[in-house]
Scaffold this motif. Structure first.
Motif, PDB file in Angstrom:
ATOM      1  N   ILE A  65       0.873  -1.176   0.000  1.00 23.26           N
ATOM      2  CA  ILE A  65       0.000   0.000   0.000  1.00 23.26           C
ATOM      3  C   ILE A  65       0.908   1.222   0.000  1.00 23.26           C
ATOM      4  N   GLU A  66       0.788   2.061  -1.018  1.00 23.82           N
ATOM      5  CA  GLU A  66       1.651   3.245  -1.107  1.00 23.82           C
ATOM      6  C   GLU A  66       0.821   4.509  -0.897  1.00 23.82           C
ATOM      7  N   LEU A  67       1.366   5.406  -0.062  1.00 19.82           N
ATOM      8  CA  LEU A  67       0.726   6.692   0.209  1.00 19.82           C
ATOM      9  C   LEU A  67       1.655   7.809  -0.229  1.00 19.82           C
ATOM     10  N   GLU A  68       1.091   8.789  -0.925  1.00 19.97           N
ATOM     11  CA  GLU A  68       1.878   9.925  -1.401  1.00 19.97           C
ATOM     12  C   GLU A  68       1.338  11.203  -0.782  1.00 19.97           C
ATOM     13  N   LEU A  69       2.252  12.030  -0.251  1.00 21.09           N
ATOM     14  CA  LEU A  69       1.897  13.307   0.343  1.00 21.09           C
ATOM     15  C   LEU A  69       2.052  14.433  -0.675  1.00 21.09           C
ATOM     16  N   PRO A  70       1.436  15.578  -0.442  1.00 23.99           N
ATOM     17  CA  PRO A  70       1.580  16.693  -1.392  1.00 23.99           C
ATOM     18  C   PRO A  70       3.007  17.198  -1.514  1.00 23.99           C
ATOM     19  N   ARG A  71       3.800  17.031  -0.469  1.00 22.76           N
ATOM     20  CA  ARG A  71       5.171  17.543  -0.481  1.00 22.76           C
ATOM     21  C   ARG A  71       6.019  16.667   0.453  1.00 22.76           C
ATOM     22  N   ILE A  72       7.303  16.860   0.437  1.00 24.75           N
ATOM     23  CA  ILE A  72       8.198  16.141   1.344  1.00 24.75           C
ATOM     24  C   ILE A  72       7.949  16.617   2.774  1.00 24.75           C
ATOM     25  N   GLU A  73       7.777  15.680   3.689  1.00 24.51           N
ATOM     26  CA  GLU A  73       7.534  15.976   5.100  1.00 24.51           C
ATOM     27  C   GLU A  73       8.440  15.096   5.952  1.00 24.51           C
ATOM     28  N   THR A  74       8.811  15.605   7.128  1.00 21.38           N
ATOM     29  CA  THR A  74       9.504  14.786   8.123  1.00 21.38           C
ATOM     30  C   THR A  74       8.451  14.181   9.031  1.00 21.38           C
ATOM     31  N   LEU A  75       8.493  12.867   9.199  1.00 17.29           N
ATOM     32  CA  LEU A  75       7.398  12.126   9.812  1.00 17.29           C
ATOM     33  C   LEU A  75       7.781  11.530  11.158  1.00 17.29           C
ATOM     34  N   ALA A  76       6.787  11.432  12.040  1.00 15.24           N
ATOM     35  CA  ALA A  76       6.977  10.842  13.371  1.00 15.24           C
ATOM     36  C   ALA A  76       6.487   9.408  13.440  1.00 15.24           C
ATOM     37  N   GLY A  77       5.498   9.046  12.600  1.00 16.64           N
ATOM     38  CA  GLY A  77       4.995   7.688  12.659  1.00 16.64           C
ATOM     39  C   GLY A  77       3.624   7.556  12.017  1.00 16.64           C
ATOM     40  N   LEU A  78       3.003   6.407  12.224  1.00 12.56           N
ATOM     41  CA  LEU A  78       1.724   6.081  11.608  1.00 12.56           C
ATOM     42  C   LEU A  78       0.775   5.484  12.640  1.00 12.56           C
ATOM     43  N   HIS A  79      -0.512   5.591  12.365  1.00  6.85           N
ATOM     44  CA  HIS A  79      -1.523   4.718  12.933  1.00  6.85           C
ATOM     45  C   HIS A  79      -1.969   3.779  11.820  1.00  6.85           C
ATOM     46  N   VAL A  80      -2.076   2.508  12.141  1.00 11.11           N
ATOM     47  CA  VAL A  80      -2.571   1.526  11.185  1.00 11.11           C
ATOM     48  C   VAL A  80      -3.729   0.779  11.834  1.00 11.11           C
ATOM     49  N   TYR A  81      -4.909   0.876  11.231  1.00 10.23           N
ATOM     50  CA  TYR A  81      -6.108   0.193  11.714  1.00 10.23           C
ATOM     51  C   TYR A  81      -6.426  -0.923  10.726  1.00 10.23           C
ATOM     52  N   SER A  82      -6.419  -2.159  11.180  1.00 10.46           N
ATOM     53  CA  SER A  82      -6.572  -3.280  10.256  1.00 10.46           C
ATOM     54  C   SER A  82      -7.449  -4.360  10.864  1.00 10.46           C
ATOM     55  N   GLY A  83      -7.796  -5.349  10.025  1.00 14.61           N
ATOM     56  CA  GLY A  83      -8.614  -6.464  10.480  1.00 14.61           C
ATOM     57  C   GLY A  83     -10.102  -6.200  10.318  1.00 14.61           C
ATOM     58  N   PHE A  84     -10.880  -7.023  11.014  1.00 18.58           N
ATOM     59  CA  PHE A  84     -12.331  -6.916  10.948  1.00 18.58           C
ATOM     60  C   PHE A  84     -12.927  -7.417  12.257  1.00 18.58           C
ATOM     61  N   GLU A  85     -13.783  -6.597  12.861  1.00 14.62           N
ATOM     62  CA  GLU A  85     -14.442  -6.926  14.135  1.00 14.62           C
ATOM     63  C   GLU A  85     -13.437  -7.320  15.216  1.00 14.62           C
ATOM     64  N   GLY A  86     -12.315  -6.606  15.237  1.00 12.91           N
ATOM     65  CA  GLY A  86     -11.312  -6.814  16.277  1.00 12.91           C
ATOM     66  C   GLY A  86     -10.409  -8.003  16.062  1.00 12.91           C
ATOM     67  N   THR A  87     -10.535  -8.717  14.938  1.00 14.80           N
ATOM     68  CA  THR A  87      -9.673  -9.863  14.651  1.00 14.80           C
ATOM     69  C   THR A  87      -9.082  -9.706  13.253  1.00 14.80           C
ATOM     70  N   ARG A  88      -8.264 -10.668  12.862  1.00 16.44           N
ATOM     71  CA  ARG A  88      -7.656 -10.745  11.528  1.00 16.44           C
ATOM     72  C   ARG A  88      -6.843  -9.499  11.173  1.00 16.44           C
ATOM     73  N   ALA A  89      -6.178  -8.929  12.169  1.00 10.90           N
ATOM     74  CA  ALA A  89      -5.300  -7.782  11.925  1.00 10.90           C
ATOM     75  C   ALA A  89      -4.095  -8.200  11.087  1.00 10.90           C
ATOM     76  N   LEU A  90      -3.473  -7.248  10.402  1.00  8.34           N
ATOM     77  CA  LEU A  90      -2.228  -7.523   9.683  1.00  8.34           C
ATOM     78  C   LEU A  90      -1.233  -8.139  10.645  1.00  8.34           C
ATOM     79  N   ARG A  91      -0.669  -9.277  10.280  1.00 13.67           N
ATOM     80  CA  ARG A  91       0.202  -9.994  11.213  1.00 13.67           C
ATOM     81  C   ARG A  91       1.655  -9.537  11.109  1.00 13.67           C
ATOM     82  N   SER A  92       2.176  -9.434   9.893  1.00 18.70           N
ATOM     83  CA  SER A  92       3.577  -9.033   9.703  1.00 18.70           C
ATOM     84  C   SER A  92       3.662  -8.052   8.536  1.00 18.70           C
ATOM     85  N   PHE A  93       4.272  -6.925   8.789  1.00 14.70           N
ATOM     86  CA  PHE A  93       4.452  -5.926   7.732  1.00 14.70           C
ATOM     87  C   PHE A  93       5.542  -4.962   8.154  1.00 14.70           C
ATOM     88  N   GLY A  94       6.038  -4.195   7.183  1.00 19.44           N
ATOM     89  CA  GLY A  94       7.036  -3.173   7.461  1.00 19.44           C
ATOM     90  C   GLY A  94       6.684  -1.880   6.758  1.00 19.44           C
TER      91      GLY A  94
END
Length: 776
Positions: A65-94
């Motif tokens: 999954i690729e995300l593009e910003l309008p300009r170059i930014e210095t970033l602190a981190g992400l929130h990632v919300y995944s899965g369905f009904e509290g289960t089946r979340a992304l298990r391994s990713f970078g």
């Protein structure tokens, strides 16, 4: 004083409320393997509910999954919300970012084995993520399908990345009680104090059985602090403190309670967090023996004192480490394997030394760990091949005064690497260059050189002497950077100075006793508050170190390592009132880690399931990161930040949270110094033998009879190991006996001490500079 003023100005400016960060809005999102009809823009629409999720096709291939910003930014981190009904979340990713026409991984945002549907991924200082494009590279899901509801991008700011909560989640719960104390329990005969921040001074309190019954102790608050040190019950019931309308969480009071609930846990962490062979096998950047240790993990510096101070307790622990042949002989294997039945603590010491000599690591802070191994050799050799000593000794002496390191080390603050050179730099709050770090290693290498008959033995003592002399003349304890400003590494300075004074009192530089007393005076002055908590500085809002980045600073290691420094200094404190106060502060800082702090939480997220009696663990744990410690046991994840003090629990989970081996190793050393301070050994001679009595934190299981080993040494140097035992479970001391034949020449023969009544006999528990001895 200019550095002090600048340091405190930074703390003051950051103790005020900082504005909440505003997430960045991507201009475009693209994906691979989208399911038919699944719209990628749902992942950036501000809605993290299941009804607004993106879904991939089912596949065994990586999904991106690729995300593009309008300009170059210095970033602190992400929130990632995944899965369905509290289960089946992304298990391994970078997480990856685009720079110089290539994708680069963010080391602190590599996730494995995840089950949480809401993740806050914080980018640490390992790499500056300044980019216009980000990518999630997904390698494992529970069923081959990726389900992502929302990805939120957070810009770099002093506020950092806020906690991630699933849609509709409640805010973080309040403290478990408005009486703040050690949630687990207290040691018999030691200080027992609590904080009631909402009650007026003079309020009455009682200690009562948790399941009901009359009060067993009565007291009155002094300020907002209650003291029930005199309460030492003879049973194992749970108790509570009641003051005003408030009732504490239940706790117990027991023999060696702290040691009982942490000694094995301390080993668990060091076993799990090893690099290459721990419970996470990935190769980690900037890591050597332990994951994310860099060059200042202090592993042998703290593991060896544990072995020296309390060998029997570690010898009795279950074995969980087995030797693994090296997958690459350049990583480990220069040392021949240990005996299979060696205690895990010995195996960990072997591992730490093997990594350094195999990889030929020559950073001064890494090679400075090797004298601990060499010094302990007379007691380690029962478990290790003689070849180990030869390899470590030859490498240590060969590289000791080499000025250059073998490679570039992240966070390196060393101007050069000659351990005989005078060190005149005071490191930063990163904790990577504490003042006086070369003192104790040089003293230990001096002892090794004397033992081995080397002609250069005095060179190492003189290096330690010169360094201590410089610290006496130049360190100003009023400057926070020389004390708590060194964060988790502060203990290095005081234990080194105290070692010199304790082992070489007649050769110590002038002013050393006074310097240690001056440090204690500053500690006492800065601990006069409702938490009995040693502050960073004297200003009202100078509680803990802070900085200009979200990662600055998490500080559990400083709090749990302070008891080691206090206990090392205590024998040399001349004012009885100061000595008594240091005793209280030893335990108040252990208590702080167990919930006597403005959040009411234990420093470990998993404490409720890992530590007996703990109800509330830390708010969260760090997912991924270089150390990948989320599966390790007994991780010290987080501690209150400056803004939490003096009492703002409503701020919740602010600031940086991430476990680190550098936080657990200071706790290990505090356990070592606590064992040394608590140990007492007595010997009484009668007509036929010696009766030996050992009081030490070795009998940690109140349900069974436990044993320990003490050493009897005759005037001729002969030794005999004598087993001492409890007479029944949970006794105050362990007792043993050795037969004495007063009519024979001085020696030990077939377990019989042959010694005339006038000859000297020494009885000891522990080894070397952390042994306890008595003579008659």
């Amino acid at each position: 004083m200019r550095r002090l003023c600048l340091f405190l100005a930074c703390v003051s400016s950051l103790s005020a409320a900082t504005p909440a960060p505003v997430p960045l809005k991507p201009s475009r999102v693209t994906t691979s393997a989208a399911a038919s009809g699944s719209v990628a823009e749902r992942m950036i629409d501000g809605d993290n509910r299941d009804s607004s999720r993106w879904i991939s096709v089912q596949t065994r291939d990586p999904i991106w999954i690729e995300l593009e910003l309008p300009r170059i930014e210095t970033l602190a981190g992400l929130h990632v919300y995944s899965g369905f009904e509290g289960t089946r979340a992304l298990r391994s990713f970078g997480v990856q970012f685009w720079r110089d026409n290539a994708w680069h991984p963010v080391p602190s945002a590599q996730v494995t084995g995840n089950t949480a549907p809401a993740l806050a991924l914080k980018f640490d200082d390992t790499v500056v993520v300044s980019t216009q494009r980000l990518r999630l590279w997904i390698t494992e899901t529970p069923d081959g399908t990726a389900r992502v509801a929302e990805i939120v991008i957070w810009p770099a700011s002093a506020s950092g990345v806020p906690p991630a909560s699933p849609a509709g989640a409640a805010p973080a719960p309040p403290p478990p009680s408005l009486i703040f104390l050690n949630q687990s329990g207290f040691n018999l005969g030691q200080p027992k104090r609590f904080t009631a921040p909402t009650l007026p001074a003079g309020s009455a309190f009682t200690v009562e059985p948790a399941r009901g019954g009359p009060a067993v102790f009565n007291g009155t608050l002094v300020g907002q602090v209650g003291d029930f040190t005199a309460f030492n019950p003879s049973d194992d019931r749970e108790y509570v403190v009641i003051a005003g309308p408030h009732r504490s969480v239940p706790f117990r009071v027991g023999r060696w309670w702290l040691e009982r609930v942490t000694t094995q846990n301390a080993i668990h962490f060091m076993v799990d967090s090893r690099h290459y062979v721990g419970n996470e096998r990935a190769v980690c950047r900037g890591s050597y023996g332990w994951r994310d240790d860099h060059h200042f993990g202090w592993e042998l510096t703290t593991l060896v004192p544990q072995f020296l101070s309390n060998p029997s307790v570690y010898a009795a622990q279950p074995r969980q480490v087995t030797y693994e042949p090296p997958t690459d002989p350049k990583l480990w294997g220069a040392l021949e394997p240990y005996r299979a039945d060696a205690p895990d603590l010995v195996k960990l010491i072997h591992w730490g030394a093997d990594i350094i000599v195999t990889q030929k690591l020559s950073h001064e802070l890494l090679k400075a760990q090797l004298p601990y191994f060499l010094y302990a050799w007379p007691w380690l050799k029962a478990y290790l091949p003689e070849q180990n000593y030869t390899v470590v000794r030859d490498y240590t002496f060969a590289v000791w005064n080499q000025p250059k390191a073998d490679r570039t080390y992240p966070y390196d603050e060393s101007p050069e690497h000659d351990l005989l050179a005078l060190k005149t730099k005071v490191g930063t709050t990163k904790g990577a260059y504490p003042p006086g770090f070369s003192i104790e290693p040089n003293l230990l290498l001096h002892a090794v050189a004397v033992r081995d008959g080397r002609a250069d033995a005095e060179v190492y003592f003189q290096a330690a002497y010169r360094q201590a002399e410089w610290l006496i003349a130049h360190l100003d304890w009023n400057d926070p950077l020389t004390t708590k400003g060194q964060r988790m590494s502060e203990f290095i300075t005081l234990t080194g100075l105290a070692h010199l004074l304790r082992i070489y009192p007649d050769r110590a530089p002038p002013g050393l006793t006074g310097k240690i007393n001056a440090w204690a005076d500053v500690v006492v002055r800065r601990s006069a508050n409702l938490w009995d908590f040693r502050k960073l500085g004297d200003a009202p809002d100078a509680w803990t170190p802070m900085g200009d980045k979200p990662t600055m600073w998490n500080e559990p290691g400083n709090v749990v390592g302070l008891p080691a420094a206090l206990l090392a200094a205590r024998p040399f404190i001349q004012d009885p009132a100061v000595r008594s106060r240091l005793d209280e502060l030893v335990w108040s800082h252990f208590d702080a880690a167990f919930g006597r702090n403005p959040t009411g939480r234990h420093y470990s997220y998993d404490a409720p399931r890992e530590i007996e009696g703990v109800e509330a663990g830390w708010y969260s744990f760090h997912v991924g990161g270089i150390g990948r410690l989320e599966k390790a046991r007994f991780v010290l994840d987080g501690a209150p930040k400056n803004a939490h003090f003096p009492y703002r629990p409503e701020l919740g989970n602010i600031g940086w949270t991430e476990g680190w081996v550098q936080f657990n190793t200071p706790f290990n050393l505090s356990l070592a110094y606590l064992a040394h301070a608590s140990t007492r050994i007595e010997a009484v001679r009668d007509a036929t033998g010696l009766t030996l009595t050992l009081t030490a934190p070795v009998n940690l299981d109140p349900s069974r009879v436990e044993t320990a080993s003490v050493t009897v040494t005759s005037a001729s140097g002969d030794t005999e190991t004598v087993t001492v035992s409890e007479t029944s479970p949970d006794r105050p001391s362990l007792v043993g006996r050795i037969q004495v034949d007063a009519s024979a020449p001085v020696r030990i023969n077939d377990g019989i001490l042959q010694a005339p009544a006038s000859s000297r006999i020494e009885v000891s528990y522990g080894h070397g500079y952390l042994a306890r001895r008595t003579a008659l």
